[in-house]
Design a protein around this motif. Structure first.
Motif, PDB file in Angstrom:
ATOM      1  N   PRO A 118       4.724  13.863  10.677  1.00  0.00           N
ATOM      2  CA  PRO A 118       5.130  13.012   9.715  1.00  0.00           C
ATOM      3  C   PRO A 118       3.986  12.026   9.635  1.00  0.00           C
ATOM      4  O   PRO A 118       4.983  10.647   9.952  1.00  0.00           O
ATOM      5  CB  PRO A 118       6.558  13.233  10.321  1.00  0.00           C
ATOM      6  N   ARG A 119       2.884  11.901   9.042  1.00  0.00           N
ATOM      7  CA  ARG A 119       2.123  10.686   9.320  1.00  0.00           C
ATOM      8  C   ARG A 119       2.366   9.397   8.690  1.00  0.00           C
ATOM      9  O   ARG A 119       2.135   8.435   8.466  1.00  0.00           O
ATOM     10  CB  ARG A 119       0.962  10.385   9.478  1.00  0.00           C
ATOM     11  N   TRP A 120       3.606   9.879   7.933  1.00  0.00           N
ATOM     12  CA  TRP A 120       4.089   9.269   6.296  1.00  0.00           C
ATOM     13  C   TRP A 120       4.755   8.248   6.998  1.00  0.00           C
ATOM     14  O   TRP A 120       4.952   7.331   6.150  1.00  0.00           O
ATOM     15  CB  TRP A 120       4.523   9.994   5.213  1.00  0.00           C
ATOM     16  N   ARG A 121       5.252   7.640   7.505  1.00  0.00           N
ATOM     17  CA  ARG A 121       6.135   7.155   8.614  1.00  0.00           C
ATOM     18  C   ARG A 121       5.959   6.135   8.655  1.00  0.00           C
ATOM     19  O   ARG A 121       6.790   4.693   9.136  1.00  0.00           O
ATOM     20  CB  ARG A 121       7.172   7.880   9.819  1.00  0.00           C
ATOM     21  N   ARG A 122       4.833   5.876   9.303  1.00  0.00           N
ATOM     22  CA  ARG A 122       3.824   5.038   9.758  1.00  0.00           C
ATOM     23  C   ARG A 122       4.379   3.404   7.844  1.00  0.00           C
ATOM     24  O   ARG A 122       3.471   2.607   8.408  1.00  0.00           O
ATOM     25  CB  ARG A 122       2.178   5.131  10.007  1.00  0.00           C
ATOM     26  N   ASP A 123       4.317   3.995   7.163  1.00  0.00           N
ATOM     27  CA  ASP A 123       4.185   3.460   6.038  1.00  0.00           C
ATOM     28  C   ASP A 123       5.505   3.705   5.581  1.00  0.00           C
ATOM     29  O   ASP A 123       6.131   4.575   4.453  1.00  0.00           O
ATOM     30  CB  ASP A 123       2.906   4.538   5.606  1.00  0.00           C
ATOM     31  N   PRO A 124       7.255   3.300   5.575  1.00  0.00           N
ATOM     32  CA  PRO A 124       8.032   2.707   5.523  1.00  0.00           C
ATOM     33  C   PRO A 124       8.239   2.589   3.576  1.00  0.00           C
ATOM     34  O   PRO A 124       9.508   3.098   3.747  1.00  0.00           O
ATOM     35  CB  PRO A 124       8.753   1.398   5.803  1.00  0.00           C
ATOM     36  N   GLU A 125       7.299   1.799   2.984  1.00  0.00           N
ATOM     37  CA  GLU A 125       7.561   1.995   1.585  1.00  0.00           C
ATOM     38  C   GLU A 125       7.062   3.199   1.102  1.00  0.00           C
ATOM     39  O   GLU A 125       7.668   4.199   0.037  1.00  0.00           O
ATOM     40  CB  GLU A 125       6.737   1.113   0.850  1.00  0.00           C
TER      41      GLU A 125
END
Length: 147
Positions: free
Chosen positions: A68-75
């Protein structure tokens, strides 16, 4: 890009948007289903990880295994979660007889199962994107039990 329809759509309140989406779903259910199935952000993230989404239950399990690398970018998380929920709904619609898209008065798309049970797949998708739970494959399995 100037799209008058989109400008008008975005300036409406949730109830008006919900009514408009519900009317569009009644007039063109296949078109709206195709629109919901696009899930472009989710497809891009999956493709970058080497996964092609084929709208099968196995693809949901494969998504659950992605880092879940997307969790690094809260937007990104809510947008990706929305796509994940629409994708989950798409898989349910395409694999479960009697399942259909419905639109709540507030504009929230949900799945209505043949049993009459309503599933808020977008809520499940956002939760999955934020925390990993419920897994998309688990949400699908639970929907399958309710048929």
């Amino acid at each position: 890009m100037n799209i008058p329809f989109l400008d008008h759509w975005l300036n409406r309140n949730d109830t008006e948007r919900g009514a408009g989406l519900a009317a569009a779903l009644t007039q063109d259910p296949e078109g709206i289903s195709e629109l919901f199935a696009e899930c472009e952000m989710l497809r891009v993230h999956a493709r970058a990880a080497g996964l092609e989404l084929d709208e099968t239950p196995a693809s949901l399990a494969a998504l659950d295994q992605l880092m879940p690398r997307w969790r690094r970018d809260p937007e990104i998380v809510p947008w990706l979660g929305n796509d994940a929920g629409l994708y989950l709904g798409t898989v349910i619609i395409r694999t479960r007889p009697g399942a259909s898209w419905q639109v709540r008065p507030d504009g929230q798309p949900v799945i209505l199962l043949a049993s009459g049970r309503e599933l808020n797949v977008v809520e499940s998708g956002v939760s999955w994107a934020m925390t990993g739970s419920p897994e998309l494959s688990q949400a699908y399995a639970e929907a399958s039990e309710g048929l």
